[in-house]
Design a protein around this motif. Structure first.
Motif, PDB file in Angstrom:
ATOM      1  N   GLY A 155       1.764   6.914  -6.727  1.00  0.00           N
ATOM      2  CA  GLY A 155       0.825   7.998  -6.992  1.00  0.00           C
ATOM      3  C   GLY A 155       1.502   9.353  -6.909  1.00  0.00           C
ATOM      4  O   GLY A 155       1.303  10.218  -7.779  1.00  0.00           O
ATOM      5  N   PHE A 156       2.307   9.560  -5.885  1.00  0.00           N
ATOM      6  CA  PHE A 156       3.031  10.826  -5.743  1.00  0.00           C
ATOM      7  C   PHE A 156       4.017  11.023  -6.885  1.00  0.00           C
ATOM      8  O   PHE A 156       4.161  12.122  -7.415  1.00  0.00           O
ATOM      9  N   VAL A 203      11.367  11.302  -5.697  1.00  0.00           N
ATOM     10  CA  VAL A 203      11.344  10.150  -4.795  1.00  0.00           C
ATOM     11  C   VAL A 203      11.458  10.628  -3.348  1.00  0.00           C
ATOM     12  O   VAL A 203      10.769  10.134  -2.458  1.00  0.00           O
ATOM     13  N   ALA A 204      12.322  11.613  -3.122  1.00  0.00           N
ATOM     14  CA  ALA A 204      12.506  12.140  -1.763  1.00  0.00           C
ATOM     15  C   ALA A 204      11.200  12.732  -1.222  1.00  0.00           C
ATOM     16  O   ALA A 204      10.846  12.500  -0.062  1.00  0.00           O
ATOM     17  N   GLN A 205      10.486  13.469  -2.047  1.00  0.00           N
ATOM     18  CA  GLN A 205       9.221  14.057  -1.609  1.00  0.00           C
ATOM     19  C   GLN A 205       8.173  12.983  -1.349  1.00  0.00           C
ATOM     20  O   GLN A 205       7.424  13.052  -0.370  1.00  0.00           O
ATOM     21  N   ALA A 206       8.115  11.971  -2.219  1.00  0.00           N
ATOM     22  CA  ALA A 206       7.148  10.889  -2.043  1.00  0.00           C
ATOM     23  C   ALA A 206       7.450  10.108  -0.759  1.00  0.00           C
ATOM     24  O   ALA A 206       6.533   9.777  -0.005  1.00  0.00           O
ATOM     25  N   MET A 244       0.837  -1.209   0.000  1.00  0.00           N
ATOM     26  CA  MET A 244       0.000   0.000   0.000  1.00  0.00           C
ATOM     27  C   MET A 244       0.869   1.254   0.000  1.00  0.00           C
ATOM     28  O   MET A 244       0.594   2.219  -0.715  1.00  0.00           O
ATOM     29  N   LYS A 245       1.943   1.251   0.786  1.00  0.00           N
ATOM     30  CA  LYS A 245       2.857   2.400   0.821  1.00  0.00           C
ATOM     31  C   LYS A 245       3.525   2.590  -0.536  1.00  0.00           C
ATOM     32  O   LYS A 245       3.680   3.720  -1.004  1.00  0.00           O
ATOM     33  N   LEU A 246       3.929   1.500  -1.178  1.00  0.00           N
ATOM     34  CA  LEU A 246       4.542   1.607  -2.503  1.00  0.00           C
ATOM     35  C   LEU A 246       3.559   2.166  -3.525  1.00  0.00           C
ATOM     36  O   LEU A 246       3.949   2.973  -4.376  1.00  0.00           O
ATOM     37  N   ARG A 247       2.312   1.768  -3.432  1.00  0.00           N
ATOM     38  CA  ARG A 247       1.292   2.312  -4.342  1.00  0.00           C
ATOM     39  C   ARG A 247       1.074   3.799  -4.103  1.00  0.00           C
ATOM     40  O   ARG A 247       0.894   4.573  -5.041  1.00  0.00           O
ATOM     41  N   GLU A 248       1.078   4.189  -2.824  1.00  0.00           N
ATOM     42  CA  GLU A 248       0.964   5.619  -2.510  1.00  0.00           C
ATOM     43  C   GLU A 248       2.122   6.382  -3.123  1.00  0.00           C
ATOM     44  O   GLU A 248       1.937   7.446  -3.711  1.00  0.00           O
TER      45      GLU A 248
END
Length: 90
Positions: A21-22, A29-32, A14-18
């Motif tokens: 999305g970002f 990547v740093a912001q996501a 779920m975190k990887l999917r979030e």
């Protein structure tokens, strides 16, 4: 120092999917990673291990890893028993 959390395979996916999305919204990547509260190193490790999996595949993967560890321990114990029997019989 931040408290270490343990995530289940389902939570990781779920975190990887979030994060995907970002990233699709143009974030780095740093912001996501900051948004989903993990480090970049964790993101890349998770992506390498769980990338492209769905929840059921991840669950099966973890179960197989546990089974593999159990079988390796069993083989090690049997090898030790076999070595002891050979030594006693010699």
């Amino acid at each position: 120092m931040a408290k270490r959390r343990r995530y289940s395979p389902e939570q990781i996916i779920m975190k990887l999917r979030e994060a995907e999305g970002f990233l699709s919204q143009g974030q780095t990547v740093a912001q996501a990673c900051k948004a989903i509260e993990i480090s970049e190193q964790t993101y890349y490790r998770w992506r390498r291990e769980y990338g492209g999996m769905d929840v059921t595949q991840a669950r099966q993967f973890k179960e197989l890893e546990k089974e593999n560890a159990r079988l390796k321990k069993l083989v090690a114990d049997l090898s030790l028993d076999n070595a002891i029997l050979k030594e006693v019989g010699a």
